[in-house]
Motif scaffolding. Structure first.
Motif, PDB file in Angstrom:
ATOM      1  N   GLN A 132      33.401  39.177  43.779  1.00 46.60           N
ATOM      2  CA  GLN A 132      32.487  40.658  44.378  1.00 46.60           C
ATOM      3  C   GLN A 132      31.096  41.484  43.511  1.00 46.60           C
ATOM      4  N   ILE A 133      31.455  41.188  42.446  1.00 39.14           N
ATOM      5  CA  ILE A 133      30.748  41.907  41.758  1.00 39.14           C
ATOM      6  C   ILE A 133      29.631  40.653  41.557  1.00 39.14           C
ATOM      7  N   PRO A 134      28.640  41.492  41.255  1.00 34.19           N
ATOM      8  CA  PRO A 134      27.325  41.086  40.891  1.00 34.19           C
ATOM      9  C   PRO A 134      27.257  40.671  40.049  1.00 34.19           C
ATOM     10  N   GLY A 135      26.938  39.079  39.558  1.00 33.88           N
ATOM     11  CA  GLY A 135      26.185  38.550  38.492  1.00 33.88           C
ATOM     12  C   GLY A 135      28.356  37.951  37.168  1.00 33.88           C
ATOM     13  N   ALA A 136      29.114  37.841  38.322  1.00 31.65           N
ATOM     14  CA  ALA A 136      30.415  38.136  38.452  1.00 31.65           C
ATOM     15  C   ALA A 136      30.707  36.073  37.526  1.00 31.65           C
ATOM     16  N   LYS A 137      29.734  35.675  38.754  1.00 28.22           N
ATOM     17  CA  LYS A 137      30.008  34.087  38.199  1.00 28.22           C
ATOM     18  C   LYS A 137      29.298  33.626  36.527  1.00 28.22           C
ATOM     19  N   ASP A 138      28.509  34.796  36.323  1.00 26.86           N
ATOM     20  CA  ASP A 138      28.496  34.473  34.251  1.00 26.86           C
ATOM     21  C   ASP A 138      29.909  34.765  34.066  1.00 26.86           C
ATOM     22  N   VAL A 139      30.519  35.338  33.811  1.00 24.76           N
ATOM     23  CA  VAL A 139      31.419  35.091  32.608  1.00 24.76           C
ATOM     24  C   VAL A 139      32.958  35.115  33.458  1.00 24.76           C
ATOM     25  N   ALA A 140      33.218  34.378  34.410  1.00 23.86           N
ATOM     26  CA  ALA A 140      34.263  34.963  35.122  1.00 23.86           C
ATOM     27  C   ALA A 140      34.989  33.960  36.446  1.00 23.86           C
ATOM     28  N   VAL A 141      36.324  33.172  35.968  1.00 26.65           N
ATOM     29  CA  VAL A 141      36.724  32.903  37.008  1.00 26.65           C
ATOM     30  C   VAL A 141      37.748  33.469  37.343  1.00 26.65           C
ATOM     31  N   GLU A 142      38.537  32.804  38.385  1.00 27.13           N
ATOM     32  CA  GLU A 142      39.779  33.380  39.420  1.00 27.13           C
ATOM     33  C   GLU A 142      40.355  32.889  39.923  1.00 27.13           C
ATOM     34  N   PHE A 143      41.575  32.648  39.786  1.00 28.26           N
ATOM     35  CA  PHE A 143      42.177  31.532  41.033  1.00 28.26           C
ATOM     36  C   PHE A 143      43.347  32.459  41.573  1.00 28.26           C
ATOM     37  N   SER A 144      43.641  32.106  42.525  1.00 26.75           N
ATOM     38  CA  SER A 144      44.721  31.741  43.880  1.00 26.75           C
ATOM     39  C   SER A 144      45.800  30.353  44.111  1.00 26.75           C
ATOM     40  N   THR A 145      46.174  31.098  45.109  1.00 25.16           N
ATOM     41  CA  THR A 145      47.364  30.095  45.344  1.00 25.16           C
ATOM     42  C   THR A 145      47.629  30.041  46.964  1.00 25.16           C
ATOM     43  N   LEU A 146      47.800  29.209  47.613  1.00 27.94           N
ATOM     44  CA  LEU A 146      48.629  29.282  48.861  1.00 27.94           C
ATOM     45  C   LEU A 146      49.962  29.566  49.044  1.00 27.94           C
ATOM     46  N   SER A 147      50.724  29.348  47.725  1.00 27.07           N
ATOM     47  CA  SER A 147      52.164  29.504  47.843  1.00 27.07           C
ATOM     48  C   SER A 147      52.843  31.137  48.189  1.00 27.07           C
ATOM     49  N   LYS A 148      51.742  32.297  49.063  1.00 22.69           N
ATOM     50  CA  LYS A 148      52.643  32.835  49.179  1.00 22.69           C
ATOM     51  C   LYS A 148      52.232  33.543  49.903  1.00 22.69           C
ATOM     52  N   SER A 149      50.997  33.668  50.546  1.00 21.40           N
ATOM     53  CA  SER A 149      49.989  33.793  51.571  1.00 21.40           C
ATOM     54  C   SER A 149      49.965  33.017  52.643  1.00 21.40           C
ATOM     55  N   TYR A 150      50.702  31.504  52.462  1.00 19.09           N
ATOM     56  CA  TYR A 150      51.201  30.618  53.729  1.00 19.09           C
ATOM     57  C   TYR A 150      52.551  30.071  53.567  1.00 19.09           C
ATOM     58  N   ASN A 151      54.070  30.974  52.144  1.00 22.94           N
ATOM     59  CA  ASN A 151      55.070  30.427  51.802  1.00 22.94           C
ATOM     60  C   ASN A 151      55.232  28.866  51.746  1.00 22.94           C
ATOM     61  N   MET A 152      53.984  28.555  51.085  1.00 27.05           N
ATOM     62  CA  MET A 152      53.516  27.006  50.532  1.00 27.05           C
ATOM     63  C   MET A 152      54.175  27.183  48.902  1.00 27.05           C
ATOM     64  N   THR A 153      54.845  27.966  48.675  1.00 25.03           N
ATOM     65  CA  THR A 153      55.403  27.453  46.840  1.00 25.03           C
ATOM     66  C   THR A 153      55.556  26.080  46.070  1.00 25.03           C
ATOM     67  N   GLY A 154      56.168  25.295  47.560  1.00 27.36           N
ATOM     68  CA  GLY A 154      56.869  24.331  47.043  1.00 27.36           C
ATOM     69  C   GLY A 154      55.475  23.106  47.017  1.00 27.36           C
ATOM     70  N   TRP A 155      54.579  23.752  47.867  1.00 32.67           N
ATOM     71  CA  TRP A 155      53.359  22.063  48.220  1.00 32.67           C
ATOM     72  C   TRP A 155      52.384  22.212  47.050  1.00 32.67           C
ATOM     73  N   ARG A 156      52.535  23.160  45.899  1.00 38.22           N
ATOM     74  CA  ARG A 156      51.759  23.111  44.662  1.00 38.22           C
ATOM     75  C   ARG A 156      50.294  23.350  45.210  1.00 38.22           C
ATOM     76  N   VAL A 157      49.382  24.381  45.265  1.00 38.69           N
ATOM     77  CA  VAL A 157      47.929  23.872  46.327  1.00 38.69           C
ATOM     78  C   VAL A 157      47.677  25.284  45.735  1.00 38.69           C
ATOM     79  N   GLY A 158      46.784  24.902  45.316  1.00 44.01           N
ATOM     80  CA  GLY A 158      46.043  26.402  44.036  1.00 44.01           C
ATOM     81  C   GLY A 158      44.896  25.672  43.581  1.00 44.01           C
ATOM     82  N   PHE A 159      43.944  26.847  43.815  1.00 45.19           N
ATOM     83  CA  PHE A 159      42.556  26.292  42.938  1.00 45.19           C
ATOM     84  C   PHE A 159      42.334  27.878  41.954  1.00 45.19           C
TER      85      PHE A 159
END
Length: 395
Positions: free
Chosen positions: A222-249
């Protein structure tokens, strides 16, 4: 194992000690309440399971898939970021699907670091955050997360005093294990520092949907210019109870995302395509299930913390994640977090994670995972209270 030099850099996995005690007790017929591993106890929402079932019936989905994720999944991730954070991402160059965020973090470390490189990592930490880089052969400098208000100053001090200069800073908010949270002002300062010092930031947002008492976790992008220096990981494991499915990005800086895409092209063919299609249904479908999951964890947090406080073990309520980070009662600190966790398994019949498993800065704490229903949580607290009452000077 002496000939396996890479493994020699990895310490014993202390969580295994508690797990072995718990499994042995259960094998002998004891009822152990497991508040250790962050493994959701509820099923995946039915509409996601239904989409998987439908997709699995199609033979075209049984073949090799794309290691970076099918386009429609990457597009769904980018659309999710647009809706939730008003962040625009290019699904071709700024997003990659991973086999859970843990796999993505580990392979990213292999792609971008090696012997001679240095990485800064907050601590206490989820083990893959530092050890992905340890496995890759890099040097990791651990920066204590607390006190939070001076964390970035300690990062700056470590950067200034380290040679060669660190390439990456690894952070995680809402934090696992400590449940610490930040606002956009923190990310703004972190991005400014990274840009001024030729440093990349890797941020793990695995618990971003689990905010309590009105708190909503921000994205570093959300910070302007963040994509110049940052990446962010997240996952569907906790938000959708999908831990065993192994879906992240992983999303953000195109060079870092591209590095992960390239190494994954050598290492895997991506998730089973039917799972990817179901993940699209999760991201694009009804989101009431996410709110229900969030509310459930908030209610369990209230029961655990309030019950422990009434029992005499004073703990503050976290305002995010599916964990409670608890400082061990002063009279018990001398035995250490691992022995304290073992005591709770043996005597209270409750399994928790010892703080030392998250790094030296975690010593003196234990982590509760909110993965049992409220009745079981109350039962766990009764067992803990009885155990602590037997120890002189604790309660």
């Amino acid at each position: 194992m002496k000939q396996f030099e890479r493994l020699n850099r990895l310490p014993p996995y202390v969580f295994a000690v508690v797990n072995e005690l718990m499994f042995a007790a259960r094998k002998s017929g004891e009822d152990i309440i497991n508040l250790g591993m962050g493994n959701p106890d509820q099923p995946t929402p039915q509409h996601i399971v239904d989409k998987l079932t439908d997709a699995a019936q199609k033979g075209s989905n049984h073949r090799y898939s794309a290691s970076k994720g099918i386009f429609k999944l990457r597009l769904a991730v980018c659309d999710w970021y647009q809706r939730k954070f008003n962040v625009q991402l290019n699904p071709e160059t700024e997003a990659v699907a991973t086999i859970g965020s843990k796999e993505g973090l580990a392979h990213l470390a292999l792609a971008v670091s090696g012997p001679g490189d240095t990485v800064l990592c907050s601590t206490p930490a989820y083990p893959i955050h530092p050890y992905a880089f340890v496995i890759a052969g890099a040097q990791v400098i651990h920066i204590n997360l607390f006190p939070q208000e001076t964390f970035l100053q300690r990062v700056a001090d470590a950067y200034r005093n380290t040679h060669p200069k660190p390439k990456f800073l690894v952070i995680n908010y809402p934090n696992n294990p400590t449940t610490a949270t930040v606002g956009l002002d923190f990310f703004e300062a972190a991005i400014a520092f990274a840009k001024a010092n030729d440093l990349y930031i890797i941020h793990d947002l695995a618990y971003g949907d689990l905010g309590f008492d009105g708190y909503q976790a921000p994205s570093i992008l959300q910070i302007p210019g963040a994509k110049d220096v940052a990446v962010e990981f997240s996952t569907l494991s906790k938000s959708y109870n999908m831990t065993g499915w192994r879906v992240g990005f992983c999303v953000g800086n195109k060079d870092i995302v591209g590095a992960l895409v390239k190494i994954k092209s050598y290492l895997d063919y991506g998730m089973f395509q039917a799972i990817q299609i179901a993940a699209i249904a999760a991201l694009n479908g009804p989101q009431e299930c996410v709110e229900e999951i969030r509310t459930m964890y908030e209610s369990r947090r209230n029961v655990l913390v309030e019950s422990l406080n009434k029992s005499g073990w004073k703990i503050e309520k976290p305002n995010a994640s599916m964990f409670v980070w608890a400082e061990i009662p002063e009279a018990m600190k001398k035995i250490g977090s691992l022995e304290f966790a073992k005591l709770l398994v043996k005597d209270a019949k409750v399994a928790v994670s010892p703080g030392i498993g998250f790094g030296e800065a975690g010593e003196g704490f234990v982590r509760f995972a909110l993965i049992e229903n409220e009745e079981r949580i109350r039962q766990a607290v009764r067992g803990i209270r009885t155990t602590l009452q037997r120890a002189p000077g604790v309660l």
